[in-house]
Scaffold this motif. Structure first.
Motif, PDB file in Angstrom:
ATOM      1  N   SER A  42       2.608   2.480   1.039  1.00 36.98           N
ATOM      2  CA  SER A  42       1.531   1.792   0.325  1.00 36.98           C
ATOM      3  C   SER A  42       2.109   0.860  -0.736  1.00 36.98           C
ATOM      4  CB  SER A  42       0.583   2.802  -0.314  1.00 36.98           C
ATOM      5  OG  SER A  42      -0.064   3.589   0.673  1.00 36.98           O
ATOM      6  N   GLY A  46       1.479  -3.161  -0.237  1.00 44.65           N
ATOM      7  CA  GLY A  46       0.390  -3.664  -1.071  1.00 44.65           C
ATOM      8  C   GLY A  46      -0.982  -3.242  -0.594  1.00 44.65           C
ATOM      9  N   ALA A  47      -1.022  -2.290   0.320  1.00 42.65           N
ATOM     10  CA  ALA A  47      -2.281  -1.708   0.799  1.00 42.65           C
ATOM     11  C   ALA A  47      -2.152  -0.189   0.727  1.00 42.65           C
ATOM     12  CB  ALA A  47      -2.564  -2.149   2.237  1.00 42.65           C
ATOM     13  N   GLU A  48      -3.281   0.514   0.906  1.00 36.59           N
ATOM     14  CA  GLU A  48      -3.225   1.976   0.982  1.00 36.59           C
ATOM     15  C   GLU A  48      -3.067   2.353   2.446  1.00 36.59           C
ATOM     16  OE1 GLU A  48      -6.109   4.138  -1.332  1.00 36.59           O
ATOM     17  OE2 GLU A  48      -6.551   2.342  -2.507  1.00 36.59           O
ATOM     18  N   ALA A 303      -3.885  -6.706   2.247  1.00 31.54           N
ATOM     19  CA  ALA A 303      -3.757  -6.464   0.810  1.00 31.54           C
ATOM     20  C   ALA A 303      -5.018  -5.832   0.236  1.00 31.54           C
ATOM     21  CB  ALA A 303      -3.456  -7.774   0.088  1.00 31.54           C
ATOM     22  N   GLY A 304      -4.840  -4.721  -0.472  1.00 28.06           N
ATOM     23  CA  GLY A 304      -5.949  -4.053  -1.131  1.00 28.06           C
ATOM     24  C   GLY A 304      -6.826  -3.211  -0.229  1.00 28.06           C
ATOM     25  N   ARG A 305      -6.559  -3.214   1.088  1.00 26.76           N
ATOM     26  CA  ARG A 305      -7.385  -2.436   2.016  1.00 26.76           C
ATOM     27  C   ARG A 305      -6.837  -1.028   2.189  1.00 26.76           C
ATOM     28  NH1 ARG A 305     -10.790  -5.992   5.008  1.00 26.76           N
ATOM     29  NH2 ARG A 305     -11.842  -4.051   5.609  1.00 26.76           N
ATOM     30  N   LYS A 306      -7.701  -0.156   2.695  1.00 26.71           N
ATOM     31  CA  LYS A 306      -7.315   1.219   3.014  1.00 26.71           C
ATOM     32  C   LYS A 306      -7.119   1.263   4.534  1.00 26.71           C
ATOM     33  CE  LYS A 306      -9.963   3.080  -0.877  1.00 26.71           C
ATOM     34  NZ  LYS A 306     -10.271   1.769  -1.482  1.00 26.71           N
TER      35      LYS A 306
END
Length: 414
Positions: A42, A46-48, A303-306
């Protein structure tokens, strides 16, 4: 994504109900693999990142799910006669394993060029292997011929609603275990996994992002849905998704489901395989690394998504895995081959060695080339394979050598 298939073109039924029924049917006979959050990946992407470890199935691949669902849906009389498939990969092992377990005779047709280890793995789990032809197309044609001659049932590796429904159970488990997932990165070869997972996920979470991932060398569905004509072929690490023609059924399903298809390079696939082994301590094949490879190559898309990533298989040759790991060390600067031009006289190499010692860079191998060069007769090219702590330590060594008058270059990987 703009699909080239007509929006009103009918497709065979594949629904959430089909996937749920498949899940009940195969429960207890396949591994309910874990879905685990990766803190380190992660941070890197840059994402989960949530990983679904389908490489922990008995045959080390998700293909068992669809094969078993298709077998269980066959009438008793067809089961007794037996089934047939053309496959040199995970479908062959999954179908053979569960067919044998259920008492269903399984015949697998493989090209004569199939590595012996894949033949042995299929036979070890109960399949009868028939070697025919030089290519997969030859093997597929022969399997269809045997299907008619022997009255067998053909079980397609991906272009079958029952197979796709079984593969869709992967998404059910992921969203049960990690309901916060809001995007899936799914490897695509023929499209069975993506069709089943996408159908289930979209029904459960209508707003979920669905990203398909293909190897750059085999952009078959990408071409079909985006109207491009990129070449398909070559020796890819992700042989499990190296399909020149996606399924007819799966293409129709995915034209309606996917938000986008991303293509990943061989370097990205190699990096993903290496990262998963180094960070998660898990072995994946090239196709199994495709979702993570897409996140590494296209970080802005995630980016920023799960993001849920399916590690869809772990069947990789150990020698190939070793090569991948060494190449990754070379790309990171840990391993390198430096090429120097020296004078062929006593003490020339010793002076170079002192620089390596001063910078604490370990020498692994030294290769001299005196004959096949364009240098004068008193010159030679020396390649030195070495191991450094990191790229910065290696750069410092190269700068020091150049400052002392040596011509030095790094031999780069493609």
């Amino acid at each position: 994504m703009t699909a080239t298939l007509p929006a009103d073109q009918p497709i065979e039924a594949l629904t959430l109900a089909d996937v749920r029924a498949a899940a009940e049917r195969i429960a207890g006979s396949v591994v309910r693999t874990p879905t685990l959050y990766s803190r380190t990946l992660s941070a890197i992407t840059g994402a989960e990142v949530w990983l679904k470890f389908e490489n922990l199935q008995f045959t080390a691949a998700y293909k068992e799910r669809g094969a078993l669902n298709a077998l269980l849906l066959l009438p008793e009389e067809r089961r007794a006669r037996g089934v047939i498939a053309a496959s040199a990969g995970n479908h062959a092992q999954g179908l053979s394993y569960h067919g044998t377990r259920l008492g269903v005779p399984v015949t697998i047709v493989m090209p004569r060029t199939t590595p012996i280890v894949k033949v042995m793995q299929t036979e070890q789990v109960g399949g009868k292997v028939v070697l025919h032809g030089e290519t997969f197309d030859d093997a597929h044609a022969h399997a269809c011929q045997l299907e008619q001659e022997l009255g067998l049932t053909f079980v397609h590796p991906f272009d079958d609603p029952d197979v796709a429904a079984g593969q869709g159970t992967v998404a059910l488990e992921m969203l049960e275990d990690a309901p916060e997932i809001d995007m899936l990165a799914i490897p695509i070869g023929g499209g069975g996994l993506a069709s089943g997972m996408g159908t289930a996920a979209r029904a459960l979470k209508p707003g979920i992002g669905l990203i398909g991932v293909e190897a750059q060398l085999y952009p078959s569905l990408y071409n079909r849905l985006k109207g491009t004509q990129l070449p398909a072929g070559g020796d890819t690490l992700a042989e499990g998704i190296a399909v020149k023609e996606p399924g007819t059924f799966t293409s129709k399903v995915l034209a309606r489901l996917l938000d986008d298809i991303l293509l990943v390079s061989e370097a990205s696939l190699e990096s993903a395989v290496a990262l998963l082994l180094q960070i998660e301590k898990t072995v994946v094949e090239g196709a199994g690394s495709a979702g993570l490879a897409a996140m590494l190559a296209w970080p802005e898309q995630f980016a920023g998504r799960k993001v849920g990533v399916v590690l869809c298989g772990g069947n990789i040759d150990t020698r190939l895995l070793a090569n991948v790991l060494l190449r990754d060390l070379a790309r990171s600067g840990r391993l390198a081959r430096l090429r120097l031009t020296l004078q062929d006289r006593p003490g020339a190499l010793f002076k170079v060695m002192r620089e390596f010692d001063h910078h604490q860079v370990n020498i692994i191998e030294i290769y001299h080339q005196r004959i096949f060069t364009t240098l004068p007769a008193k010159g030679l090219i020396t390649d030195i394979e070495c191991e450094a702590r990191d790229k910065e330590q290696l750069e410092a060594l190269m700068e020091s050598l150049r400052a002392k008058g040596y011509a030095v270059d790094r031999v780069e990987l493609n």
